[in-house]
Design a protein around this motif. Sequence first.
Motif, short mmCIF file in Angstrom:
data_model
loop_
_atom_site.label_atom_id
_atom_site.label_comp_id
_atom_site.label_asym_id
_atom_site.label_seq_id
_atom_site.Cartn_x
_atom_site.Cartn_y
_atom_site.Cartn_z
N MET A 83 80.99 -6.70 34.63
CA MET A 83 79.90 -6.65 33.66
C MET A 83 79.02 -7.90 33.77
N ILE A 84 77.80 -7.77 33.26
CA ILE A 84 76.80 -8.84 33.33
C ILE A 84 76.45 -9.27 31.92
N GLU A 85 76.78 -10.51 31.58
CA GLU A 85 76.39 -11.04 30.28
C GLU A 85 74.90 -11.40 30.33
N GLY A 86 74.12 -10.79 29.44
CA GLY A 86 72.67 -10.95 29.51
C GLY A 86 72.10 -12.11 28.73
N HIS A 87 72.88 -12.67 27.79
CA HIS A 87 72.35 -13.78 26.99
C HIS A 87 73.52 -14.62 26.52
N GLY A 88 73.79 -15.70 27.24
CA GLY A 88 74.88 -16.59 26.87
C GLY A 88 74.46 -18.04 26.91
N HIS A 89 75.32 -18.88 26.31
CA HIS A 89 75.12 -20.33 26.32
C HIS A 89 76.50 -20.96 26.51
N LEU A 90 76.88 -21.21 27.75
CA LEU A 90 78.21 -21.73 28.02
C LEU A 90 78.40 -23.15 27.47
N PHE A 91 77.32 -23.83 27.17
CA PHE A 91 77.43 -25.20 26.65
C PHE A 91 77.40 -25.25 25.12
N LEU A 92 77.47 -24.09 24.48
CA LEU A 92 77.64 -24.03 23.04
C LEU A 92 79.01 -23.44 22.73
N HIS A 93 79.52 -23.77 21.55
CA HIS A 93 80.73 -23.10 21.05
C HIS A 93 80.48 -22.70 19.61
N PRO A 94 81.32 -21.84 19.03
CA PRO A 94 80.99 -21.21 17.74
C PRO A 94 80.55 -22.19 16.66
N TYR A 95 79.52 -21.77 15.92
CA TYR A 95 78.92 -22.63 14.91
C TYR A 95 79.84 -22.88 13.72
N ASN A 96 80.85 -22.03 13.53
CA ASN A 96 81.81 -22.29 12.45
C ASN A 96 82.83 -23.34 12.86
N GLU A 97 82.79 -23.77 14.13
CA GLU A 97 83.61 -24.90 14.58
C GLU A 97 82.83 -26.21 14.46
N THR A 98 81.61 -26.19 15.00
CA THR A 98 80.73 -27.37 14.95
C THR A 98 79.30 -26.86 14.85
N SER A 99 78.51 -27.41 13.95
CA SER A 99 77.14 -26.94 13.79
C SER A 99 76.34 -27.18 15.05
N TRP A 100 75.26 -26.41 15.21
CA TRP A 100 74.38 -26.57 16.38
C TRP A 100 73.83 -27.99 16.43
N ASP A 101 73.37 -28.52 15.30
CA ASP A 101 72.83 -29.88 15.28
C ASP A 101 73.85 -30.89 15.79
N ASP A 102 75.10 -30.77 15.33
CA ASP A 102 76.12 -31.74 15.74
C ASP A 102 76.49 -31.59 17.21
N GLN A 103 76.46 -30.36 17.72
CA GLN A 103 76.72 -30.19 19.14
C GLN A 103 75.64 -30.88 19.97
N VAL A 104 74.38 -30.71 19.57
CA VAL A 104 73.27 -31.29 20.32
C VAL A 104 73.24 -32.81 20.20
N LEU A 105 73.52 -33.33 19.01
CA LEU A 105 73.32 -34.75 18.75
C LEU A 105 74.56 -35.62 18.96
N HIS A 106 75.74 -35.06 18.75
CA HIS A 106 76.92 -35.91 18.67
C HIS A 106 78.00 -35.65 19.73
N GLU A 107 77.99 -34.50 20.35
CA GLU A 107 79.03 -34.23 21.34
C GLU A 107 78.64 -34.83 22.69
N PRO A 108 79.50 -35.65 23.31
CA PRO A 108 79.18 -36.23 24.62
C PRO A 108 79.00 -35.14 25.68
N LEU A 109 78.14 -35.42 26.63
CA LEU A 109 77.87 -34.46 27.70
C LEU A 109 79.15 -34.11 28.46
N ALA A 110 80.01 -35.10 28.71
CA ALA A 110 81.26 -34.83 29.42
C ALA A 110 82.14 -33.86 28.63
#
Length: 422
Positions: A83-110
């Motif tokens: 199957m082909i996933e048509g819209h994904g973001h492998l560098f995000l994880h569920p927002y009920n774990e960590t908000s989008w803002d905190d993922q972008v601003l506070h999680e290290p790239l590594a």
Amino acid sequence: MMRRIAKTWLIGVALLAIGAAPAPTRTILLRPAAVFDGVDPVAHPGWQVLVAGERIVAVGPALAVPAGAETIDLPGETLMPGMIEGHGHLFLHPYNETSWDDQVLHEPLALRTARATVSARATLLAGFTTERDLGTEGAGYADVGLKQAIAQGIVPGPRMLVATRAIVAKGAYGPKGYEPGVDVPQGAEEASGVDDVVRVVRSQIAAGADVVKLYGDYRWGPGEPSRATFSQAEMTAAVAAAHDAGRTVAVHTSTPEGMRRAIAAGADTIEHGYGGTAEIFRAMAARKIALCPTLAASDAVSRYRGWTGADPVPQAVAENRTALALARSVGVPICMGGDVGVFAHGENAREMVLLAEAGMPIADVLIAATSGNARAFHLTDRGSIKPGLLADLIAVRGDPLHALDAVRRVDWGMKGGVVVPR
């Protein structure tokens, strides 16, 4: 048997590395209970598939099998295209774990990259052998490196189409809410004006983008409704620059005006489209622009906010379902993509189940996730089971055309003719 196939492949790679003669092409006969080829809306009982190297060479009943071919029996299983996933973001994880803002601003790239490798493996094991990843959301060009790591066999994962940073109109995206004048890292690359938009498109392509992702509308300020961001001239110039470079264009837009501008510019797919009107969807259908409705995103976010799935249905979910029904009624091609990352990677089939629950026939859902997405993304080497295409294949218990939930339990997989260790 799976370990033996993987070991042989690794030995072949090692011999090539030291200059030895390449190993002979491996031939494998697959014998499932039935084959769904990704095109016909039925399963074909008794069909077999012959694989040589990384390609499919024959499909059908009672195939002639070359001497020395290995046989893999898949009793009770339906073999189908990966199957082909048509819209994904492998560098995000569920927002009920960590908000989008905190993922972008506070999680290290590594940290984000390490997690993305795990998410890539989960995606592959879930039966998705290709993913169109529509932006790293603040992780820069890390998706280009992840794609290379998968291609080189360093980490397991799907074949990737990457959008790198994605592109937003200056001032329109986030994170927001900080001291005015302070530069805050953004979840996408900003551009303003025709010349700057074209420059950014070309710079992302030069850095490795396979697809250009544009945000055609967004909320300019907290609490405001979404409004169109890029002007028609900016949008048209961006699409033209991408197409000149042989790249497709995906536009995030859910307002009628944002969608109208994307259609007029010649976008290849529209993501979300919650506010589409009959007129807008007829224009999409006329140009064969696919809609990726991302039902699973609105469903997941609503559940994070306390919705249990019962009536009354949240407004976002209702609008999403209504837009899908309206788009289908006028013949808009439907892309299967759930905005994975909003919810957990590996649960990609959640979008397929929701599409069926919203009234899309099961066969159409399965076709959308295979040959439909391949067509929308201009992938001519995958998406169906026929001679000459990549041997990206999966097997599920029973007949998914009668019980779609089967795609949530993938028992076996193959990518490029190599069995995927479970």
